[in-house]
Write a protein that holds these residues in place. Structure first.
Motif, PDB file in Angstrom:
ATOM      1  N   VAL A 196     -30.905 -32.593 -93.204  1.00  0.00           N
ATOM      2  CA  VAL A 196     -31.242 -34.006 -93.149  1.00  0.00           C
ATOM      3  C   VAL A 196     -31.332 -34.463 -94.605  1.00  0.00           C
ATOM      4  N   ILE A 197     -30.607 -35.535 -94.955  1.00  0.00           N
ATOM      5  CA  ILE A 197     -30.653 -36.008 -96.341  1.00  0.00           C
ATOM      6  C   ILE A 197     -31.638 -37.170 -96.433  1.00  0.00           C
ATOM      7  N   LEU A 198     -32.636 -37.031 -97.300  1.00  0.00           N
ATOM      8  CA  LEU A 198     -33.533 -38.156 -97.577  1.00  0.00           C
ATOM      9  C   LEU A 198     -33.120 -38.719 -98.937  1.00  0.00           C
ATOM     10  N   PHE A 199     -32.612 -39.937 -98.901  1.00  0.00           N
ATOM     11  CA  PHE A 199     -31.891 -40.530-100.021  1.00  0.00           C
ATOM     12  C   PHE A 199     -32.733 -41.620-100.641  1.00  0.00           C
ATOM     13  N   ARG A 200     -33.125 -41.419-101.897  1.00  0.00           N
ATOM     14  CA  ARG A 200     -34.049 -42.368-102.514  1.00  0.00           C
ATOM     15  C   ARG A 200     -33.343 -43.681-102.842  1.00  0.00           C
ATOM     16  N   VAL A 201     -33.859 -44.762-102.249  1.00  0.00           N
ATOM     17  CA  VAL A 201     -33.357 -46.092-102.574  1.00  0.00           C
ATOM     18  C   VAL A 201     -34.594 -46.954-102.806  1.00  0.00           C
ATOM     19  N   GLY A 202     -34.839 -47.329-104.075  1.00  0.00           N
ATOM     20  CA  GLY A 202     -36.022 -48.111-104.401  1.00  0.00           C
ATOM     21  C   GLY A 202     -37.274 -47.324-104.054  1.00  0.00           C
ATOM     22  N   ASP A 203     -38.163 -47.937-103.274  1.00  0.00           N
ATOM     23  CA  ASP A 203     -39.427 -47.285-102.963  1.00  0.00           C
ATOM     24  C   ASP A 203     -39.357 -46.441-101.693  1.00  0.00           C
ATOM     25  N   PHE A 204     -38.157 -46.287-101.144  1.00  0.00           N
ATOM     26  CA  PHE A 204     -38.033 -45.561 -99.874  1.00  0.00           C
ATOM     27  C   PHE A 204     -37.114 -44.357 -99.975  1.00  0.00           C
ATOM     28  N   TYR A 205     -37.355 -43.387 -99.093  1.00  0.00           N
ATOM     29  CA  TYR A 205     -36.376 -42.340 -98.847  1.00  0.00           C
ATOM     30  C   TYR A 205     -35.686 -42.705 -97.543  1.00  0.00           C
ATOM     31  N   GLU A 206     -34.377 -42.941 -97.632  1.00  0.00           N
ATOM     32  CA  GLU A 206     -33.647 -43.429 -96.471  1.00  0.00           C
ATOM     33  C   GLU A 206     -32.768 -42.347 -95.871  1.00  0.00           C
ATOM     34  N   GLY A 207     -32.576 -42.468 -94.562  1.00  0.00           N
ATOM     35  CA  GLY A 207     -31.547 -41.687 -93.894  1.00  0.00           C
ATOM     36  C   GLY A 207     -30.528 -42.661 -93.341  1.00  0.00           C
TER      37      GLY A 207
ATOM     38  N   SER B 160     -35.648 -41.661 -86.935  1.00  0.00           N
ATOM     39  CA  SER B 160     -36.306 -42.625 -86.069  1.00  0.00           C
ATOM     40  C   SER B 160     -36.898 -41.925 -84.849  1.00  0.00           C
ATOM     41  N   ARG B 161     -36.155 -40.959 -84.310  1.00  0.00           N
ATOM     42  CA  ARG B 161     -36.600 -40.241 -83.117  1.00  0.00           C
ATOM     43  C   ARG B 161     -37.758 -39.304 -83.449  1.00  0.00           C
ATOM     44  N   GLU B 162     -37.595 -38.494 -84.481  1.00  0.00           N
ATOM     45  CA  GLU B 162     -38.571 -37.444 -84.757  1.00  0.00           C
ATOM     46  C   GLU B 162     -39.818 -37.944 -85.476  1.00  0.00           C
ATOM     47  N   LEU B 163     -39.650 -38.981 -86.272  1.00  0.00           N
ATOM     48  CA  LEU B 163     -40.784 -39.453 -87.070  1.00  0.00           C
ATOM     49  C   LEU B 163     -41.320 -40.778 -86.560  1.00  0.00           C
ATOM     50  N   GLU B 164     -40.683 -41.297 -85.522  1.00  0.00           N
ATOM     51  CA  GLU B 164     -41.099 -42.582 -84.963  1.00  0.00           C
ATOM     52  C   GLU B 164     -41.146 -43.668 -86.029  1.00  0.00           C
ATOM     53  N   VAL B 165     -40.087 -43.732 -86.825  1.00  0.00           N
ATOM     54  CA  VAL B 165     -39.969 -44.846 -87.775  1.00  0.00           C
ATOM     55  C   VAL B 165     -38.879 -45.792 -87.262  1.00  0.00           C
ATOM     56  N   VAL B 166     -38.937 -47.027 -87.744  1.00  0.00           N
ATOM     57  CA  VAL B 166     -38.049 -48.056 -87.208  1.00  0.00           C
ATOM     58  C   VAL B 166     -36.599 -47.800 -87.609  1.00  0.00           C
ATOM     59  N   LEU B 167     -35.726 -47.931 -86.634  1.00  0.00           N
ATOM     60  CA  LEU B 167     -34.293 -47.796 -86.899  1.00  0.00           C
ATOM     61  C   LEU B 167     -33.748 -49.187 -87.202  1.00  0.00           C
TER      62      LEU B 167
ATOM     63  N   ALA C  30     -32.842 -45.640 -91.521  1.00  0.00           N
ATOM     64  CA  ALA C  30     -34.271 -45.507 -91.254  1.00  0.00           C
ATOM     65  C   ALA C  30     -34.882 -44.814 -92.450  1.00  0.00           C
ATOM     66  N   GLY C  31     -36.065 -45.224 -92.843  1.00  0.00           N
ATOM     67  CA  GLY C  31     -36.633 -44.651 -94.059  1.00  0.00           C
ATOM     68  C   GLY C  31     -38.133 -44.505 -94.009  1.00  0.00           C
ATOM     69  N   VAL C  32     -38.628 -43.739 -94.984  1.00  0.00           N
ATOM     70  CA  VAL C  32     -40.074 -43.564 -95.118  1.00  0.00           C
ATOM     71  C   VAL C  32     -40.458 -43.914 -96.547  1.00  0.00           C
ATOM     72  N   PRO C  33     -41.648 -44.506 -96.732  1.00  0.00           N
ATOM     73  CA  PRO C  33     -42.070 -44.875 -98.089  1.00  0.00           C
ATOM     74  C   PRO C  33     -42.223 -43.632 -98.969  1.00  0.00           C
ATOM     75  N   HIS C  34     -41.847 -43.752-100.243  1.00  0.00           N
ATOM     76  CA  HIS C  34     -41.801 -42.560-101.105  1.00  0.00           C
ATOM     77  C   HIS C  34     -43.154 -41.888-101.261  1.00  0.00           C
ATOM     78  N   HIS C  35     -44.235 -42.694-101.235  1.00  0.00           N
ATOM     79  CA  HIS C  35     -45.550 -42.071-101.473  1.00  0.00           C
ATOM     80  C   HIS C  35     -46.010 -41.247-100.274  1.00  0.00           C
ATOM     81  N   ALA C  36     -45.373 -41.474 -99.115  1.00  0.00           N
ATOM     82  CA  ALA C  36     -45.783 -40.721 -97.923  1.00  0.00           C
ATOM     83  C   ALA C  36     -44.794 -39.597 -97.621  1.00  0.00           C
TER      84      ALA C  36
END
Ligand code: ADP
Ligand code: MG
Length: 882
Positions: free
Chosen positions: A25-36, A45-52, A67-73
């Protein structure tokens, strides 16, 4: 990106990374987020329940899912992905956006897999986290294996005790690997023979194709060193696989790995996975059971991370080497002799952080400044601990002190470099004590001077303009400014230049303020740079201490465990077992090491006498719930703890060293693993028959239950005879078939014992006391009589029993009434029924009536069903033509 062709520069960059890391799984840093993106986005989105969501339409109007997660988390989400068995590649921005020409450069800075994580929040607890590798095993050769915990630097390796999967699984069991590297077959698939066996034994272990093994000449220096003896054949290959894999995932940690042994000369008490589960050493047998019922949880009085880790590992790898066990016992005794000093020492020990993990994060460059503070404080506490041990009159304690190589110089170095209070992050600045680095000090002075100049300027302009409330402020976006509230705007002089307008105020700057601002910002930037460089420099220097810290942590772990054993021994009056090379096992008033703590004085102590000769086989009879299984586990656990080095809950204990402990016990857990009980039983028993030798201890609980009575009995008889005659190992067999006990009575090395039962009023009381001799054959009927069953019924039962004993279960043309009688060995549990009429269907009906499905977990319900099916299977089949 419907056809996979990237159409924007960012997607092009992403596509290149994705191609480089297949299966990740690639978590790709874009600004303040790591995006997939794409598939990864759906997965996140499925495994982490984040918005698609989706990227804005590209040139062709396609919208890539995102879908992404904030970098600090990141760590929190990463932990969840890794625990679910995913491999993750973190792709970071490796240049600052403001310096980038065009697209920011991005690179994979880290690959995170279940067996290579080092972050505290992802690891979860202090216990070992093993990455294993398996090699060889074809053409009748034994498998080679290796297991490494990168968080402690320990690498274990070896070859299976014998050719075949059971030996391999047994060797790997104590490691409980989270990730296993497997060789692939010709077509690039994981070798199916290994996948099946390993997958079933380690359901939580992620299976991963192994890279080409690195030859020893390419191993890091420390791994190549002679200790603990040269690796052989498939073992070398397995280590080589680990090296190859870590080169990709944790290259920085490779130089710090060290080959270790689980026991001196690897003489350890072998416990396979089933025995670890059956004895509930570190995990409850029922996956939904209470974790508090394990040996580990009942005995864990450690106060440090390394201590907890060591205790869990020692319990899974007890020793079989007298000198090594004696050394541990001597230390426990030394701690007991400290008296009141014990608690004081324990308090100091409790101040020690998990040195191994900090060292590993240091080596992996994931260490946060407060962790170095914790390290420094730990070393100070360690100096105090060492002081106590060095001064002890007991030589075993002084020997432990020798294992604590002087922590002083490192502590002093840290103290010289770091201030008393450290910032939470490197970026926050203020990492070093004044005097540590001249450049940092200089820049700090420049900063202080300019800040003082700023204050001066504020006061001077306030006086000059007559605006008393004139204040200098700062924001990240606008920089420094003078703020003038609305009522005073009229006094603002010409030379003030407007910067920003707010609701109640205006903000201004002046050439002088701008000049100061420039000086402050440049000083800040330069000092950040200088501190960052110095931090890297310090870590480079501290790298040298990593092996030292790993060693210290191991010593702390051992000290913590031995001290906790002493504490338990003192509090509960436990005794030091005598260990010898005989085949004797003797316990006087032995108690179950877990139940002794939970039931306390309600637990009934029991004796054990096995000697490898006249009583090498103990046949234990007694009705259900009388305590047979408990007794067998008690003997097993006492042996395990005794060979770990602990003092034991008994009045007297003597153990002739056990080389391997095998158990065959309740099968509820195996049913949850999807095998039929009889198959499981037979395959387990045949594994034991193959593996056991004269030094083994074998615990067999209810062998032969999984099938109809006669085959079961016949098999059980033949099996036990093989243990008795062929292998000659110490064996305890529990059964409620007293016929089996009768059959075994003739063996010269067999002794009978049963669990005593007493009638009290109209109730049957289990005394849980093991007494010599097998159960009185008519005992069940006697108890039934005492329980008040009608005399005619009992007479009928007695005559049926007599016929059964003559004819076995072939009742043939008997009357219908005969057939309703108890045709199996009746268990006491049936006899407490007031109406007395027994029989499986009746019992089942009663059990069903009492069943509370709403209070059961699915696994419990399944186990309940399986138990009943098994019980009914051991009844003769219902006769037809009724
Ligand atoms: P069996 O295997 O004979 O069916 P178990 O060993 O499962 O019986 O024991 C049944 C219950 O009896 C256990 O759950 C435990 O609470 C209790 N028990 C067993 N042995 C003892 C003992 N020595 N002292 C007190 N309680 C015991
Ligand atoms: Mg039992």
């Amino acid at each position: 990106m419907a056809d996979g062709t990237p159409t924007t520069p960012l997607m092009e960059q992403y596509g290149a990374v994705k191609a480089q890391y297949p299966g990740h799984v690639i978590l790709f840093r874009v600004g303040d987020f790591y995006e997939g993106f794409g598939e990864d986005a759906r997965l996140l989105s499925r495994e982490l329940e984040v918005v698609l969501t989706a990227r804005s339409p590209d040139t062709r109007g396609d919208r890539t899912p995102m879908a992404g997660v904030p970098h600090h988390a990141l760590e929190t989400y990463l932990g969840r992905l890794v625990r679910k068995g995913y491999k993750v590649a973190i792709c970071d921005q490796v240049e600052e956006a403001r310096f980038a020409k065009g697209l920011v450069r991005r690179e994979v800075t880290r690959v995170v897999t279940p067996g290579t994580v080092i972050e505290e929040r992802i690891l979860g607890g202090p216990e070992h986290n093993f990455l294993a590798a398996v090699a060889g095993g074809s053409a009748g050769a034994a498998h080679g294996f290796a297991a490494v915990d990168v968080t402690t630097g320990e690498l274990f390796s070896g070859v299976g005790e014998a050719p075949g999967l059971p030996a391999l699984l047994g060797s790997l069991a104590p490691f409980g690997p989270r990730e296993i590297l497997l060789p692939t077959d010709g077509s690039g698939e994981l070798r199916s023979d290994l996948v099946q066996g390993l997958g079933a034994e380690f359901p939580a272990g992620h299976l991963e194709p192994a890279p080409t093994p690195r030859p020893p000449t390419e191993w890091p220096e420390r791994l190549r060193s002679a200790a603990p003896g040269p690796a052989v054949g498939a073992e070398t290959e397995a280590i080589g696989m680990l090296v190859g894999y870590l080169e990709r995932t944790q290259p920085r940690l490779l130089p710090f790995l060290e080959r270790c042994r689980t026991a001196p000369g690897d003489h350890r008490l072998r416990l396979d996975g089933k025995t670890l589960r059956h004895l509930e050493i570190t995990r409850p047998m029922n996956p939904e059971g209470r974790a508090t019922d394990t040996l580990l949880s009942a005995w864990d009085e450690t106060v440090t991370g390394p201590g907890r880790r060591t205790l869990a590992f020692w319990m899974k790898t007890p020793l079989a080497d007298r000198a090594a066990i004696t050394a541990r016992q001597d230390a426990v005794q030394g701690f007991v002799a400290l008296g009141a000093g014990l608690e004081e020492l324990r308090a100091r020990l409790a101040e020690i952080a998990d040195l191994s993990r900090i060292a590993t994060r240091l080596a992996g460059r994931r260490v946060r400044p407060p962790e170095l503070d914790a390290l420094r404080r730990s070393l100070t506490a360690l100096l105090a601990v060492k002081g106590v041990l060095v001064g002890a009159s007991d030589s075993a304690l002084r020997e432990l002190a020798d294992r604590l190589d002087d922590p002083g110089p490192l502590r002093d170095r840290l103290t010289a470099a770091l201030p008393d209070d450290l910032p939470p992050t490197v970026e926050a600045g203020g990492l070093f004590r004044p005097g540590f680095a001249t450049e940092i000090d200089l820049l700090r002075r420049v900063k202080e001077e300019t800040l003082a100049a700023l204050e001066l300027l504020e006061r001077r302009e306030g006086a000059e303009t007559g605006i008393k409330s004139l204040k200098i402020g700062y924001t990240q976006v606008f920089g420094y400014y003078f703020e003038v509230t609305r009522p005073h705007l009229a006094r603002v002089p010409e030379r003030f230049r407007r910067k920003q307008t707010l609701a109640g105020a205006e903000r201004f700057t002046t050439p002088e303020l701008e000049e100061l601002e420039g000086r402050i910002l440049s000083a800040r930037e330069r000092s950040q740079q200088a501190e960052g460089d110095a931090w890297e420099h310090l870590l480079d220097e501290l790298d040298r201490s990593v092996p030292h810290l790993h060693r210290l942590a191991r010593a702390v772990g051992a000290i913590d465990v031995l001290l906790s054993f002493a504490r338990i021994a003192v509090a509960r009056g436990y005794v030091r077992p005598i260990l010898d090379d005989s085949l004797r096992i003797t316990f006087r008033d032995g108690r179950h090491p877990v139940l002794d703590r939970t039931l306390a004085e309600r637990f009934v102590p029991n004796d054990t006498d096995l000697d490898g000769e006249g009583t090498r086989l103990l046949v234990l009879t007694g009705p259900n719930m009388s305590g047979k299984s408990t007794y067998m586990r008690q003997v097993g656990l006492l042996v395990v703890l005794g060979q770990v080095g602990a003092f034991l809950p008994a009045r007297y204990a003597r153990i002739g060293l056990v080389g391997a402990l095998y158990t065959r016990m309740g099968f509820t857990d195996e049913i949850a693993r999807g095998k039929s009980s009889f198959m499981v039983e037979m395959s387990e028993v045949s594994d034991i028959l193959r593996g056991a030798d004269r030094r083994s201890l074998v615990l067999l609980d209810e062998v032969g239950r999984g099938t109809s009575t006669f085959d079961g009995l016949a098999l059980a008889w033949a099996i036990v005879k093989q243990f008795h005659d062929g292998i000659g190992c110490r064996t305890i067999l529990a059964t409620h078939y007293h016929q089996l006990a009768e059959l075994l009575r003739s063996l010269p090395g067999a002794a009978n014992a049963h669990l005593a039962v007493r009638e009290e009023g109209d109730r049957v009381v289990f005394l849980h006391r093991v007494v010599p001799g097998s159960t009185d054959r008519s005992y069940g009927l006697n108890v039934a009589r005492l329980a008040g069953l009608p005399p005619e019924l009992l007479r009928e039962a007695e005559s049926l029993l007599a016929r059964l004993e003559r004819t076995g279960l072939k009742l043939g043309e008997g009357s219908a009434r005969d057939r309703t009688g108890p045709v199996r060995y009746t268990q006491a549990i049936l006899l407490t029924e007031e109406d007395g009429a027994a029989g499986p269907s009746r019992e089942l009906a009663r059990a069903l009536r009492e069943l509370r499905p709403e209070e059961m977990t699915p696994v419990q319900a399944l186990a309940w069903l399986a138990t009943w099916k098994d019980r009914l299977a051991s009844e003769p089949p219902p006769e037809t033509g009724r």
